[in-house]
Design an enzyme around this catalytic site. Structure first.
Site, PDB file in Angstrom:
ATOM      1  N   LYS A  46       0.878  -1.264   0.028  1.00 54.07           N
ATOM      2  CA  LYS A  46       0.025   0.083   0.026  1.00 54.07           C
ATOM      3  C   LYS A  46       0.762   1.457   0.044  1.00 54.07           C
ATOM      4  O   LYS A  46       0.487   2.130  -0.455  1.00 54.07           O
ATOM      5  CB  LYS A  46      -1.030   0.056   1.204  1.00 54.07           C
ATOM      6  CG  LYS A  46      -2.050  -1.116   1.233  1.00 54.07           C
ATOM      7  CD  LYS A  46      -3.282  -0.835   0.370  1.00 54.07           C
ATOM      8  CE  LYS A  46      -4.274  -1.857   0.425  1.00 54.07           C
ATOM      9  NZ  LYS A  46      -5.125  -1.861  -0.917  1.00 54.07           N
TER      10      LYS A  46
ATOM     11  N   SER B  32       1.722  -9.688  -0.597  1.00 50.82           N
ATOM     12  CA  SER B  32       1.581  -8.291  -0.763  1.00 50.82           C
ATOM     13  C   SER B  32       1.793  -7.654   0.727  1.00 50.82           C
ATOM     14  O   SER B  32       1.763  -6.277   0.845  1.00 50.82           O
ATOM     15  CB  SER B  32       0.024  -8.120  -1.191  1.00 50.82           C
ATOM     16  OG  SER B  32      -0.942  -8.782  -0.199  1.00 50.82           O
TER      17      SER B  32
ATOM     18  N   GLU C 283      -9.822   6.163   2.925  1.00 49.33           N
ATOM     19  CA  GLU C 283     -10.775   5.241   3.525  1.00 49.33           C
ATOM     20  C   GLU C 283      -9.896   4.156   3.853  1.00 49.33           C
ATOM     21  O   GLU C 283      -8.746   4.011   3.325  1.00 49.33           O
ATOM     22  CB  GLU C 283     -11.796   4.899   2.584  1.00 49.33           C
ATOM     23  CG  GLU C 283     -11.537   3.868   1.324  1.00 49.33           C
ATOM     24  CD  GLU C 283     -10.407   4.450   0.724  1.00 49.33           C
ATOM     25  OE1 GLU C 283     -10.592   5.579   0.116  1.00 49.33           O
ATOM     26  OE2 GLU C 283      -9.561   3.667  -0.135  1.00 49.33           O
TER      27      GLU C 283
END
Lengths: 273, 389
Positions: free
Chosen positions: B84, B372, B106
Site C-alpha cells: 500500500k 503483498s 478510507e
C-alpha cells in the site's frame, strides 16, 4: 409541452417560485410515504421528487441515507416506485420526478433475464406509469450520453446538475441540452440541512442562464422558510428534502406538512407578482 | 488517458466532485510525463519505502509440493508492512504538487489508512481516515497506529460499518472539502483517473519481478499469482506481463465460508454494475442493491473490484479463482511454519492457491506469488479463530 414544463410555465406566469419536495418512497413505511406525497401537494408542493432507495447513496447526507436503508428494509424497489406513481396518478396531476442511483436503475428487469439496457426499460415503464422525469445524481453529464438518448426517446426529463464549482466551459455542455429543470446544488457536499450562503449558487445559476432557458431549482441545505426565500432569489424554485424526510422519520407527519405549508406561504409572500 | 478499460471504469460521481476529478486527472497526466516527479517518486520508493523488494526462493514450500519452483515477491518487507505504501507515496506526492494541504482516505483493515497517515506525516499534511466502526473494533491496533502518526480516524456507522461505507463517507467528505483536500484512494477502484493512477504507482512490483527473474534465473515466470480484493497488488504485479503470453496471470479472490454467497466478485457471484464511481464487476442483488462482501480477511471483503480486472477477466488476460477462509488459514499457517514468514491474511489467499496450482505444475515451472503484506496485524484475529476450532 410536458406536464412538468406546463406546471413550471404556469408558476412563472404568476411570478411564483416552484416548491419541490423530496420524499423517499417506502420510508418510514410504504403507506406513510404515499400519503405524505399527496398531503405535501395539498400543503403547497408543486413538484414531488420521489426517492428511489439505493444501498449506497453517495450524494446523500445522513438523513436520506437512513431513510433509504429503512425503505430497502420495507422492500421498496425501482419497480415498486413505478406502481406508486401509477397509483398516485389517479389522484394528482402534479409533476412526479424519480430520484435514484444508476446501479439499481441499470439493473431494472435483470431478474427476468432481459439483456437490453435496464435504464431504457425503466424510462419506458416510468413514462407509462406517469413519471415525468428522473434525477440520477451519480451520473455526471459526461457519462449520460446513452441515458439522455433513452430519456429523450421516451419523453422523460433527465435532470442536469450545476454546482458552485461548475465552470462556464462545463455549463456550456451540461446546460445546452438541459430540459425540465436544472438542479442547482447550493453548496459543496451532500444533501442535508446546514447553515448556508446561497448567494454563490445564485450567481452560478444566473451565469447558467446564458446557456439555457430551462428552469433552475436550488437544492441541498434548505430546511426553513427563511432559507427557501433566500435560496429562491435568483432561481425559479427550491428543493426541500432532508428537513421533510427527517420529520417523517421521527413520526412528525403533521409537522412535516406544516413546514411545507410555511415554506409555500413564505415563498408566495416574498415573490408573488 | 483513456477513462475506461474496455467497457469498464468511467466516472460515475456526483457533479460536485467532477471539477476535482478533472483537476486530479490533469495533474496526474502532467506528473506522469514529468521526469522530476517520477524521479522524486522513485527516490522515496527506494530510500523510504525500501524498494526494490526481494524475490525470495521459497525452497521448503517448493519441496512441500514436490515440483516447480516457488518464489515470493516480498512486498511485506516494505515500510508499513504492505504494498500500500507504493501508491500512498505516489498519490501524496501528486497531492503536494497540486497544492493540497489535507488528505482524506478510507480504510478497511487499516493498512491503507496507516500508509496514508504515514505519508501525510512525512509530507506534513493533515490526514483524516474514514473507517467503519466494525472494522475499528476488529483492528484496534491500526487505529492507534494511525492516531500515533497524527491522523484523525473517523468512525463510520452508516450501512454495515465496513470498507464500502467508509469509502462512501470519504467521497462525501471530499465533496464537502474539495478545495483543499486530496482524496487518496487505496486500491485500483473508484472513478477515473484513480484505477489507472494506482496501477501506475503499483506496477513497480511486476517490473521488479521481471528484472529479478531475468537477472538471477535468465527466464520469465510461468505463473504469477496475487490476491484480489480491490486488486491493487494484483494489477501492479500483472501489468508488466500482459503481453507475455507464456506468463499465466492468476488473481485469487476471497471465497469466504464455502457456503457463503457474499464473495467472489470476479470468479463467481458478481455481475457488472456501478459502485464508488466505476463500472465494474460487483456483488449485488437482482435489483441492483450492493451486497456486503464477506471474508475472513478484512482487506478482501469489498463487494466491487478494480475495473481493469473486470476487463482482464472478460478478455482472459488473467484468470480469476478463489480460495475459502479455511484454505487461506491453512496457507497462513503453512507459510509461517515452512518459511518463517507470517503473511497477511489477504496474501495468504494467494499462498493457499498453490494447493490448487502446484499439483498440475510441471517440474520446471517458475511460480511467483506476490506476498503483498505481512501478517502481524492478523495474528490476534487468527489466534481467536484457531482457539474456537
Amino acid at each position: 409541452m410536458t406536464r412538468l414544463e406546463n406546471a413550471l410555465a404556469a408558476l412563472k406566469s404568476k411570478g411564483r417560485k416552484a416548491l419541490n419536495i423530496y420524499i423517499t418512497a417506502g420510508a418510514p413505511d410504504v403507506e406513510t410515504s404515499k400519503r405524505a406525497i399527496l398531503e405535501a401537494i395539498k400543503a403547497g408542493a408543486d413538484i414531488i421528487e420521489i426517492g428511489i432507495p439505493f444501498s449506497d447513496p453517495l450524494a446523500d447526507g445522513p438523513v436520506i441515507q437512513a431513510s433509504s436503508s429503512l425503505a430497502l428494509k420495507n422492500r421498496m424497489s425501482p419497480g415498486k416506485v413505478l406502481s406508486i406513481v401509477k397509483e398516485l396518478r389517479r389522484s394528482t396531476q402534479a409533476p412526479l420526478i424519480g430520484m435514484g442511483y444508476i446501479n439499481s436503475l441499470m439493473s431494472y428487469g435483470y431478474k427476468y433475464g432481459l439483456d437490453y439496457n435496464g435504464f431504457e426499460r425503466y424510462v419506458t415503464e416510468a413514462k407509462i406509469a406517469g413519471m415525468d422525469g428522473l434525477i440520477v445524481p451519480d451520473v455526471p453529464h459526461e457519462e449520460s450520453v446513452q441515458m439522455r438518448a433513452s430519456a429523450k426517446r421516451k419523453g422523460i426529463h433527465l435532470i442536469e446538475f450545476i454546482t458552485p464549482l461548475t465552470t462556464p466551459e462545463r455549463m456550456a455542455s451540461t446546460c445546452k441540452e438541459a430540459n425540465g429543470f436544472v438542479y442547482c446544488v447550493s453548496n459543496l457536499g451532500v444533501t442535508g440541512v446546514k447553515e448556508l450562503d446561497f448567494t454563490q449558487i445564485g450567481e452560478v445559476a444566473s451565469k447558467a442562464r446564458e446557456f439555457t432557458d430551462t428552469a433552475m431549482m436550488v437544492g441541498f441545505g434548505i430546511g426553513s422558510p427563511e432559507a427557501a426565500v433566500k435560496a429562491a432569489e435568483k432561481v425559479d424554485g427550491v428543493i426541500v428534502g432532508s428537513a421533510v424526510v427527517k420529520r417523517l422519520a421521527e413520526g412528525k407527519f403533521d409537522e412535516a406538512m406544516s413546514l411545507i405549508h410555511s415554506i409555500r406561504t413564505a415563498l408566495d409572500s416574498a415573490y408573488s407578482a | 488517458m483513456d477513462k475506461r478499460f474496455g467497457r469498464y471504469g468511467g466516472q460515475y460521481v456526483p457533479e460536485i466532485v467532477m471539477p476535482a476529478l478533472q483537476e486530479t486527472e490533469a495533474a496526474y497526466e502532467a506528473a506522469r510525463e514529468d521526469r522530476e516527479f517520477q524521479s522524486e517518486f522513485k527516490h522515496y520508493l527506494k530510500t523510504y519505502a525500501g524498494r526494490p523488494t526481494l524475490l525470495y526462493e521459497a525452497k521448503k514450500l517448493s519441496e512441500y509440493y514436490g515440483r516447480g519452483k516457488i518464489f515470493l515477491k516480498r512486498e511485506d518487507l516494505l515500510h508499513t508492512g504492505a504494498h500500500k505504501i507504493n501508491n500512498a507515496l505516489g498519490q501524496a506526492l501528486l497531492a503536494k504538487r497540486m497544492g493540497k494541504t489535507k488528505i482524506v482516505a478510507e480504510t478497511g483493515a487499516g493498512q491503507h489508512g496507516v500508509a496514508s497517515a504515514t505519508v501525510a506525516a512525512l509530507f506534513g499534511m493533515e490526514c483524516i481516515v474514514f473507517m467503519g466502526v466494525e472494522d475499528m473494533r476488529r483492528q484496534k491496533l491500526n487505529v492507534f497506529r494511525m492516531e500515533l502518526l497524527g491522523a484523525k480516524v473517523q468512525g463510520v456507522e452508516s450501512g454495515t460499518g465496513t470498507l464500502k461505507d467508509a469509502t462512501s463517507e470519504a467521497i462525501r467528505y471530499w465533496a464537502t472539502n474539495i478545495e483543499d483536500t486530496y482524496y487518496l484512494i487505496g486500491s485500483c477502484v473508484g472513478p477515473h483517473p484513480y484505477p489507472t493512477m494506482v496501477r501506475d504507482f503499483q506496477k513497480c512490483i511486476g517490473r521488479e519481478i521481471r528484472a529479478q527473474c531475468i537477472k538471477d534465473y535468465g527466464r520469465l515466470p510461468s505463473y504469477v499469482i496475487a490476491c484480489v480484493g480491490g486488486g491493487s497488488n494484483a494489477i501492479g504485479t500483472f501489468y508488466e506481463f500482459l503481453e507475455e503470453k507464456r506468463v499465466k496471470l492468476i488473481g485469487v479472490e476471497a471465497g469466504g465460508k464455502s457456503h457463503t454467497e457474499n464473495a467472489k466478485t470476479l470468479s463467481g457471484r458478481g455481475r457488472p454494475g456501478v459502485l464508488h464511481g466505476a463500472y465494474s464487476y460487483l456483488l449485488q442483488t437482482q435489483e441492483g442493491q450492493v451486497i456486503e462482501a464477506y471474508s475472513v480477511s478484512a482487506g478482501l471483503d469489498y463487494p466491487g473490484v478494480g475495473p481493469e480486472h473486470s476487463f482482464f477477466r472478460d478478455e482472459k488476460f488473467a484468470f480469476y479463482d478463489s480460495v475459502t477462509d479455511s484454505e487461506a488459514l491453512e496457507g497462513f499457517k503453512r507459510l509461517s511454519r515452512l518459511e518463517g514468514i507470517v503473511p497477511a491474511m489477504e496474501s495468504a489467499h494467494a499462498i493457499a492457491y498453490l494447493d490448487k496450482l502446484m499439483p498440475q505444475a510441471r517440474e520446471d515451472d517458475f511460480v511467483v506469488v506476490c506476498l503483498s503484506g505481512r501478517g502481524d496485524k492478523d495474528v490476534a484475529h487468527v489466534a481467536e479463530i484457531l482457539n474456537k476450532q
